[in-house]
Design a protein around this motif. Sequence first.
Motif, short mmCIF file in Angstrom:
data_model
loop_
_atom_site.label_atom_id
_atom_site.label_comp_id
_atom_site.label_asym_id
_atom_site.label_seq_id
_atom_site.Cartn_x
_atom_site.Cartn_y
_atom_site.Cartn_z
N ASP A 1 5.04 1.81 -0.93
CA ASP A 1 4.99 0.36 -1.20
C ASP A 1 3.87 -0.31 -0.41
O ASP A 1 3.18 -1.19 -0.92
CB ASP A 1 6.32 -0.30 -0.83
CG ASP A 1 7.28 -0.31 -1.99
OD1 ASP A 1 6.88 0.15 -3.09
OD2 ASP A 1 8.42 -0.75 -1.81
N ALA A 2 3.73 0.09 0.85
CA ALA A 2 2.63 -0.49 1.65
C ALA A 2 1.28 -0.08 1.06
O ALA A 2 0.36 -0.89 1.01
CB ALA A 2 2.75 -0.03 3.10
N TYR A 3 1.18 1.17 0.60
CA TYR A 3 -0.07 1.62 -0.03
C TYR A 3 -0.49 0.72 -1.19
O TYR A 3 -1.66 0.56 -1.49
CB TYR A 3 0.08 3.05 -0.56
CG TYR A 3 -0.01 4.16 0.47
CD1 TYR A 3 -0.49 3.94 1.76
CD2 TYR A 3 0.40 5.47 0.15
CE1 TYR A 3 -0.57 4.98 2.68
CE2 TYR A 3 0.31 6.51 1.07
CZ TYR A 3 -0.17 6.26 2.33
OH TYR A 3 -0.24 7.28 3.24
N ARG A 4 0.52 0.12 -1.86
CA ARG A 4 0.21 -0.72 -3.03
C ARG A 4 -0.66 -1.91 -2.68
O ARG A 4 -1.29 -2.51 -3.58
CB ARG A 4 1.50 -1.25 -3.66
CG ARG A 4 2.32 -0.21 -4.34
CD ARG A 4 3.71 -0.75 -4.65
NE ARG A 4 4.58 0.31 -5.10
CZ ARG A 4 4.73 0.65 -6.38
NH1 ARG A 4 4.09 -0.01 -7.31
NH2 ARG A 4 5.52 1.65 -6.72
N LEU A 5 -0.69 -2.29 -1.41
CA LEU A 5 -1.53 -3.43 -1.03
C LEU A 5 -3.00 -3.15 -1.28
O LEU A 5 -3.80 -4.07 -1.39
CB LEU A 5 -1.30 -3.81 0.44
CG LEU A 5 0.05 -4.47 0.76
CD1 LEU A 5 0.23 -4.65 2.26
CD2 LEU A 5 0.17 -5.83 0.06
N TRP A 6 -3.39 -1.85 -1.32
CA TRP A 6 -4.81 -1.58 -1.59
C TRP A 6 -5.06 -0.30 -2.39
O TRP A 6 -6.16 -0.10 -2.89
CB TRP A 6 -5.61 -1.51 -0.28
CG TRP A 6 -5.37 -0.29 0.54
CD1 TRP A 6 -6.16 0.84 0.55
CD2 TRP A 6 -4.31 -0.03 1.44
NE1 TRP A 6 -5.63 1.78 1.41
CE2 TRP A 6 -4.50 1.26 1.98
CE3 TRP A 6 -3.19 -0.76 1.87
CZ2 TRP A 6 -3.62 1.84 2.90
CZ3 TRP A 6 -2.32 -0.19 2.79
CH2 TRP A 6 -2.54 1.09 3.29
N ARG A 7 -4.07 0.55 -2.56
CA ARG A 7 -4.26 1.80 -3.28
C ARG A 7 -3.80 1.67 -4.73
O ARG A 7 -2.96 0.82 -5.00
CB ARG A 7 -3.47 2.96 -2.62
CG ARG A 7 -3.82 3.21 -1.16
CD ARG A 7 -3.62 4.67 -0.77
NE ARG A 7 -4.65 5.49 -1.40
CZ ARG A 7 -5.86 5.70 -0.88
NH1 ARG A 7 -6.18 5.21 0.29
NH2 ARG A 7 -6.74 6.42 -1.54
N PRO A 8 -4.24 2.54 -5.64
CA PRO A 8 -5.32 3.52 -5.49
C PRO A 8 -6.66 2.82 -5.22
O PRO A 8 -6.91 1.74 -5.77
CB PRO A 8 -5.37 4.23 -6.84
CG PRO A 8 -4.03 4.01 -7.45
CD PRO A 8 -3.60 2.65 -6.96
N PRO A 27 8.93 3.24 1.31
CA PRO A 27 8.32 2.07 1.97
C PRO A 27 6.84 2.28 2.31
O PRO A 27 6.07 1.31 2.38
CB PRO A 27 9.16 1.90 3.25
CG PRO A 27 10.46 2.60 2.94
CD PRO A 27 10.09 3.75 2.05
N GLU A 54 -1.09 1.50 -10.06
CA GLU A 54 -0.29 1.78 -8.87
C GLU A 54 0.65 2.96 -9.04
O GLU A 54 0.97 3.65 -8.07
CB GLU A 54 0.54 0.54 -8.50
CG GLU A 54 -0.28 -0.50 -7.80
CD GLU A 54 0.51 -1.74 -7.45
OE1 GLU A 54 1.76 -1.68 -7.44
OE2 GLU A 54 -0.12 -2.77 -7.19
#
Lengths: 449, 449
Positions: free
Chosen positions: B73-80, B70, B11
């Motif tokens: 942080d939202a990207y962390r739900l599926w990224r990288p 923020p 992440e």
Amino acid sequence: MTPPTKFLLDEDAIPTHWVNVLGELPGDPLPPLSPRTGQPAGPDDLTPIFPMGLIAQEVSPEPEIAIPDPVRDAYRLWRPTPLYRARRFEQALDTPARIFYKYEGVSPAGSHKPNTAVAQAYENAQAGIRKLCTETGAGQWGSALAFACTLFGLECEVFMVGSSYDQKPYRRSMMQTWGATVHRSPSERTEAGRSQASHPTGSLGIAISEAVEVAAHDPDCNYALGSVLNHVMLHQTVIGQEALAQLELAEAEPDVLVGCVGGGSNFAGLIFPFLRAGRDVRIVAAEPAACPTLTRGVYGYDYGDTVGMTPLMPMYTLGHDFVPPPVHAGGLRYHGDAPMVCTLVRSGRVEPRAYKQNETFEAAVRFARSEGIIPAPEPAHAIRAVIEEAYAAREAGEERTILFGLCGHGNFDLAAYDAYLAGELQDPEFSEAELEAALAALPEAPAIA
Amino acid sequence: MTPPTKFLLDEDAIPTHWVNVLGELPGDPLPPLSPRTGQPAGPDDLTPIFPMGLIAQEVSPEPEIAIPDPVRDAYRLWRPTPLYRARRFEQALDTPARIFYKYEGVSPAGSHKPNTAVAQAYENAQAGIRKLCTETGAGQWGSALAFACTLFGLECEVFMVGSSYDQKPYRRSMMQTWGATVHRSPSERTEAGRSQASHPTGSLGIAISEAVEVAAHDPDCNYALGSVLNHVMLHQTVIGQEALAQLELAEAEPDVLVGCVGGGSNFAGLIFPFLRAGRDVRIVAAEPAACPTLTRGVYGYDYGDTVGMTPLMPMYTLGHDFVPPPVHAGGLRYHGDAPMVCTLVRSGRVEPRAYKQNETFEAAVRFARSEGIIPAPEPAHAIRAVIEEAYAAREAGEERTILFGLCGHGNFDLAAYDAYLAGELQDPEFSEAELEAALAALPEAPAIA
């Protein structure tokens, strides 16, 4: 620095062995019985439909079994799967609990089922088998096997439970995209199917009878089962092994493990490695109130299928005649449960809980609106139990750590979400008289002490 | 040791900045024009429907723009997202080419669209906006925005192109599960919709008109566009930045980049970071023959929507009146393309190719049967082009490296696979007379040299 949301492992962390806890379960192991003789089942009962490689795994006392390289290579297409910390869900629940979930929905078929499908396809291909035949409930097992068969060059024929076939046409399309042939069960293709025409919604038990019948009559075709059997539990232990390594990265030690149970394989796959590791953890099994095998069934010998072609297995059962009402969690509509899981429930090591359909969808929507992922109806049962555990932690004022298995996504279950959001989802109940009749029709077999 | 199949990043490798290539594109930048005055559009043309934060990104000359925490942080739900080496697909194609794909289907909405949806929802929430309104074609953008709105506490209203609404009811359910309201477009809710009742299959252009109309009349509601605009291209550059880092792990240098182009955002997101890095690479853009904007359109100023409410943009266009026939790749049914992408096509830097529907599904099924993942119909166009490139490499006897964008999964497109497998899929063609009429109806605007 923001704390991580998910914990990933590299491909070289894919487990090299499956964890076999058969030898360390509570009580003496009980053998399956031949449906012909009533005596402990021998190879003759299994070789017509299973390859020797899988039969050996089914009865192996070895604590570990090496994963063949071609299977591990196939796992690379989606494994290791991510472990998530459900930070947004924790916030939404206003709980001091730390909630983790192991997400198996990243597989091409969208569930944990390919973990065993590729292992079974490989062993059958090694044995020179040309085709695999199986049943499927929600369609998750059938699509997993279709996917696995295309990887190992096998044909695939699937009997899909009627109610799911009607509710989830796209699971059928998915199997066909991977090259499989799909029948609505009960079908006209088999004697077993024709004998069950009066149950048009079908059941896993009926569909199993159909697939076993086809496999038993075609020497080039074997049968593949997506749950219940020991070797299926074994293959799924990659889940829990990865989760142990990922929790170490997260510096977390679980107080509670939660999974949904239909046949028991995603549940076993998650918890067995924690048992092997001797972890002091509570374990909760969530099942549908419409098919409450662990909470309302009796413990005894019963057939795995409806017609009575499979060996008799020692398990909690609602009776092989029991046809559960058509809830959307098709993968949990099974009259029995894996003998290995049942042993743990019977000994008190695992606590079973039953939930109604609407309360599981309420839980799933709350989860989707905080974590994003839309869960399949089966793990929605686990999420319901997780919410209870999270509230219990709040009431106790304790920072408990909960790990649950999110065994698949709900991309093919949105008709059910539609019904729930429209307030039109039922909480179907079985008839107590039918349950009583099904229990009265249990086969004659030695009583279990 | 088996070489790796996929290349993952932690992440903390999620990019901290978006890459803005606006200042380094070929030729002088051309401004959008106000639909009211025909003069370069000013803030007055945009502030009724966009927050200042996004307007600033739209026109920024800065080479990099920081990603707010923020959003990251939202990207962390599926990224990288993972980068895959398509080893089994290479084998199936019997090609010496090395094929990589960057897979955006792991996002909760199943495509690359959340990359910009969360960025847009965040900026609007920061600006005190209560609701976002948008259009959606295949449903991928609408579901991405519904997901993003639930993360940032916004309401969401979606106008869904009629043909997709009918073909993909479960995309609608998905949006509703995340709390959005969905209308079939053309709808009765807007003047724009009522004026287009004679086009019942709808189009992206019509749906845009409807959403813009609602946003323009409600001060608490803004509009969100899923493609075309500069700030959308910008947000998608997380894709290419991660791919660069992952190719480094794979010790590979691409010779060819391939993406599908509808509005252009997944394509731009993949290729812009490679342009910034100065990579000497061929670039191929794949589009549908049924809506051949880049291969048959004219380059000039046109409206982004059908009714003519948006600013005029310099782009390849089939005319804002053009209603493409209803192919399943709903996300590619758009009369125009992103101005930033069009500039690259016009200069010859990007090579456009158009494909018929059946040949893209043939490619997608071959891919699914080797790699497992069932692609959405949009990236199926890219896969068709990849197969051509892989064969060209074989003919040339060269080990070329190909990277393509697999921008989403096809879990909601299985009705189209059904039709393809049954031999019932059409290759619909537009009428040349209608195209001619649409091109003749281009708005009056300065000619572009």
